[in-house]
Design a protein around this motif. Structure first.
Motif, mmCIF file in Angstrom:
data_model
loop_
_atom_site.group_PDB
_atom_site.id
_atom_site.type_symbol
_atom_site.label_atom_id
_atom_site.label_comp_id
_atom_site.label_asym_id
_atom_site.label_seq_id
_atom_site.Cartn_x
_atom_site.Cartn_y
_atom_site.Cartn_z
ATOM 1 N N ARG A 94 -25.092 33.352 15.248
ATOM 2 C CA ARG A 94 -24.474 32.110 15.721
ATOM 3 C C ARG A 94 -23.371 32.384 16.741
ATOM 4 O O ARG A 94 -22.837 31.458 17.344
ATOM 5 N N PHE A 95 -23.050 33.633 16.925
ATOM 6 C CA PHE A 95 -22.115 34.035 17.977
ATOM 7 C C PHE A 95 -22.514 33.417 19.317
ATOM 8 O O PHE A 95 -21.664 33.025 20.119
ATOM 9 N N SER A 96 -23.817 33.307 19.553
ATOM 10 C CA SER A 96 -24.328 32.833 20.843
ATOM 11 C C SER A 96 -24.051 31.357 21.087
ATOM 12 O O SER A 96 -24.241 30.876 22.214
ATOM 13 N N GLU A 97 -23.616 30.631 20.060
ATOM 14 C CA GLU A 97 -23.363 29.205 20.243
ATOM 15 C C GLU A 97 -22.256 28.944 21.258
ATOM 16 O O GLU A 97 -22.201 27.873 21.860
ATOM 17 N N ASP A 98 -21.375 29.908 21.438
ATOM 18 C CA ASP A 98 -20.267 29.738 22.378
ATOM 19 C C ASP A 98 -20.111 31.018 23.199
ATOM 20 O O ASP A 98 -19.433 31.955 22.779
ATOM 21 N N PRO A 99 -20.721 31.084 24.392
ATOM 22 C CA PRO A 99 -20.646 32.306 25.205
ATOM 23 C C PRO A 99 -19.230 32.708 25.597
ATOM 24 O O PRO A 99 -19.010 33.854 26.011
ATOM 25 N N LEU A 100 -18.271 31.793 25.486
ATOM 26 C CA LEU A 100 -16.888 32.168 25.788
ATOM 27 C C LEU A 100 -16.438 33.341 24.922
ATOM 28 O O LEU A 100 -15.509 34.068 25.277
ATOM 29 N N ARG A 101 -17.109 33.544 23.810
ATOM 30 C CA ARG A 101 -16.721 34.611 22.896
ATOM 31 C C ARG A 101 -16.814 35.987 23.545
ATOM 32 O O ARG A 101 -16.142 36.923 23.113
ATOM 33 N N SER A 156 -27.095 39.152 26.724
ATOM 34 C CA SER A 156 -28.052 38.051 26.878
ATOM 35 C C SER A 156 -27.373 36.724 27.193
ATOM 36 O O SER A 156 -28.049 35.719 27.408
ATOM 37 N N LEU A 157 -26.042 36.706 27.242
ATOM 38 C CA LEU A 157 -25.302 35.457 27.418
ATOM 39 C C LEU A 157 -24.754 35.347 28.840
ATOM 40 O O LEU A 157 -24.674 36.329 29.571
ATOM 41 N N THR A 158 -24.369 34.146 29.206
ATOM 42 C CA THR A 158 -23.792 33.901 30.527
ATOM 43 C C THR A 158 -22.711 32.839 30.411
ATOM 44 O O THR A 158 -22.698 32.042 29.462
ATOM 45 N N GLN A 159 -21.809 32.814 31.386
ATOM 46 C CA GLN A 159 -20.719 31.835 31.364
ATOM 47 C C GLN A 159 -21.012 30.626 32.242
ATOM 48 O O GLN A 159 -20.125 29.800 32.481
ATOM 49 N N ASP A 160 -22.238 30.478 32.705
ATOM 50 C CA ASP A 160 -22.565 29.469 33.714
ATOM 51 C C ASP A 160 -22.126 28.064 33.326
ATOM 52 O O ASP A 160 -21.699 27.286 34.177
ATOM 53 N N ARG A 161 -22.243 27.709 32.057
ATOM 54 C CA ARG A 161 -21.941 26.333 31.653
ATOM 55 C C ARG A 161 -20.566 26.188 31.012
ATOM 56 O O ARG A 161 -20.238 25.127 30.481
ATOM 57 N N LEU A 162 -19.776 27.227 31.074
ATOM 58 C CA LEU A 162 -18.449 27.159 30.465
ATOM 59 C C LEU A 162 -17.464 26.482 31.413
ATOM 60 O O LEU A 162 -17.436 26.794 32.606
ATOM 61 N N LEU A 168 -20.015 42.061 34.340
ATOM 62 C CA LEU A 168 -19.537 42.215 35.710
ATOM 63 C C LEU A 168 -20.517 41.596 36.693
ATOM 64 O O LEU A 168 -20.153 41.323 37.844
ATOM 65 N N ARG A 169 -21.755 41.354 36.249
ATOM 66 C CA ARG A 169 -22.703 40.659 37.120
ATOM 67 C C ARG A 169 -22.211 39.252 37.449
ATOM 68 O O ARG A 169 -22.617 38.668 38.459
ATOM 69 N N LEU A 170 -21.331 38.712 36.599
ATOM 70 C CA LEU A 170 -20.775 37.381 36.827
ATOM 71 C C LEU A 170 -19.499 37.439 37.663
ATOM 72 O O LEU A 170 -18.982 36.397 38.072
ATOM 73 N N TYR A 171 -18.999 38.647 37.898
ATOM 74 C CA TYR A 171 -17.791 38.860 38.695
ATOM 75 C C TYR A 171 -18.099 39.943 39.730
ATOM 76 O O TYR A 171 -17.675 41.095 39.595
#
Length: 460
Positions: free
Chosen positions: A160-167, A192-198, A230-233
């Motif tokens: 359930r960690f994946s419920e909030d990628p901000l983690r 496997s997570l991304t911050q796209d919708r945060l 780092l792929r997101l930055y």
């Protein structure tokens, strides 16, 4: 298992006792959870409290709290009652994250009868999945967070960690604050997570905690690297493998250099949050221009112009974190000028040059901190105390520009008394006058007005 902790801060202890009494009298139970329990386990006093209440319906809890405190209901994913003016959050066990951060949404999804161990299973990391009842002294640690604290392991509680990628970003700041290394299975999940919708507001809060509270900042960025975030930055990712001349940078590439600089900064924070945040961002971004400017010339690696080349990537990076354009401008000024302290010292620059630097960067004291970290982050090269920084600070103090740009002495209202009307002509005179002030041609208002009179046509 009974465990005794003591909360020493009266601004936390007193309202905690009051809330505990209210909850117990209403037939509920109060648990301390999350970071405050983690800190108590480490024999550190918490700065804030996360409380979880069971046995009381949401509406009743809301009514009880609002009767005694100013309460704000917040939280896009996990609704909490924030006690305004107090660093205390109160929550109820939730079956799943909120889509609608409202009291009706909470009424629908809260489960006040959920057992504490099940509630803890919905938390992020094992080190945050411990609970303590201050009344009975019961301590629950169903996921062995205490053991992970001892071994310095950052491990997720459940899928359930994946419920909030901000983690993932929370992991960054926790790794930096507590010198933690990610468990392999947790790192794999984060990949496997991304911050796209945060929302950027939530992203920004984690980066602020990272820079303002991290002890070993390199651990936080290494966590991001391991998690492939780092792929997101891309501005950070570009630092990896960017070479530097080993004569000046024996520590390695720009990424390694930046990690060393940030660790140095963490050891010299002042505790002034605004200053520390701006300086920390300046250090993080100071070499963003190197990947685009680095080349090999005559057997040496150079990065000429990397200061100016750093402006665009710095603005792009900061835009992902916050919409505070004023902060971005301050950080960019530090990036553009981070080599200036050494250059001015090397040339034993004039007072005019120091004043002009203050005009450009605004805060020479902040700039020296960035340049000092840049100078120090080159092990095994010995640190010499950065005499250039001390020289510049002494010069700036003598000119009263250490923490501010020189204020113009001659203002528009003074020119009005001399018969100069508002408009382009006045602007030209004011700019010329300010330049003369920076050059030291006058230091008083009378001197400034005399200078203006010399510039006026004879007919005036």
């Amino acid at each position: 298992m009974p465990v005794r902790f003591r909360i020493e801060d009266p601004t936390l202890a007193a309202p905690l006792r009051q809330i505990e009494h209210l909850i117990r009298r209403a037939g509920g139970r109060l648990w301390l959870v999350g970071g405050c329990v983690r800190d108590l386990m480490l024999e550190r006093q918490p700065r804030d409290l996360d409380l979880e209440v069971s046995g009381i319906p949401p509406g009743q809890l809301h009514a009880m709290l609002t009767e005694h405190f100013s309460v704000q209901f917040v939280g896009r994913a996990f609704g909490v009652f924030k006690l305004n003016g107090l660093p205390i959050d109160v929550s109820l066990p939730m079956r799943r994250p909120l889509n609608d951060a409202t009291i009706p949404g909470l009424l629908h999804l809260a489960d006040p009868e959920m057992e504490i161990d099940e509630a803890l299973s919905r938390r992020d990391f094992t080190i945050n999945a411990m609970a303590w009842d201050p009344d009975t002294l019961d301590f629950h640690d169903p996921f062995h967070g205490r053991d992970d604290l001892k071994t310095g392991t950052l491990r997720h509680v459940s899928e359930r960690f994946s419920e909030d990628p901000l983690r993932v970003l929370r992991g960054m700041q926790l790794a930096a604050r507590y010198n933690l290394t990610g468990a392999p299975e947790t790192v794999a999940l984060c990949r496997s997570l991304t911050q796209d919708r945060l929302p950027s507001e939530r992203i920004w809060e984690e980066w602020k905690k990272f820079l303002l509270r991290g002890v070993i900042l390199s651990k936080g960025l290494q966590w991001l690297n391991d998690c492939d975030w780092l792929r997101l930055y891309p501005e950070l990712a570009a630092l990896r493998g960017c070479p530097q001349d080993p004569v000046w940078h024996p520590e390695g590439d720009v990424w390694i250099h930046t990690l060393h600089c940030l660790d140095w900064f963490a050891g010299e924070r002042t505790g002034q949050a605004e200053d520390d945040l701006t300086v920390g961002l300046g250090i993080l971004c100071h070499d963003f221009g190197k990947p685009a400017t680095t080349k090999e010339e005559f057997g040496h690696i150079t990065s000429r112009g990397h200061e100016a080349g750093g402006e665009a990537p710095t603005r792009a990076f900061l835009a992902r974190l916050t919409n505070q354009t004023g902060l971005a401008d301050e950080v960019v000024a530090l990036v553009l000028c981070h080599l200036r302290p050494y250059a001015l010292y090397d040339g034993q620059a004039s007072d005019s040059a120091v004043r002009r630097l203050a005009r450009h960067v605004g805060r020479i004291d902040r700039l020296v901190r960035v340049a000092r970290a840049d100078h120090a982050g080159r092990p095994p090269k010995p640190f010499d105390g950065f005499p250039a920084g001390e020289w510049l600070l002494e010069k700036a103090r003598g000119l009263d520009v250490e923490a501010q740009a020189p204020a113009p002495i001659v203002m528009g209202r003074h020119l009005l008394t001399m018969g100069i009307s508002p408009g382009p002509e006045m602007g030209t005179y004011l700019e010329d006058c300010y330049e003369a002030q920076l050059d030291g041609l006058f230091t008083t208002l009378d001197g400034g007005l005399a200078y203006i009179r010399q510039q006026l046509p004879l007919s005036s």
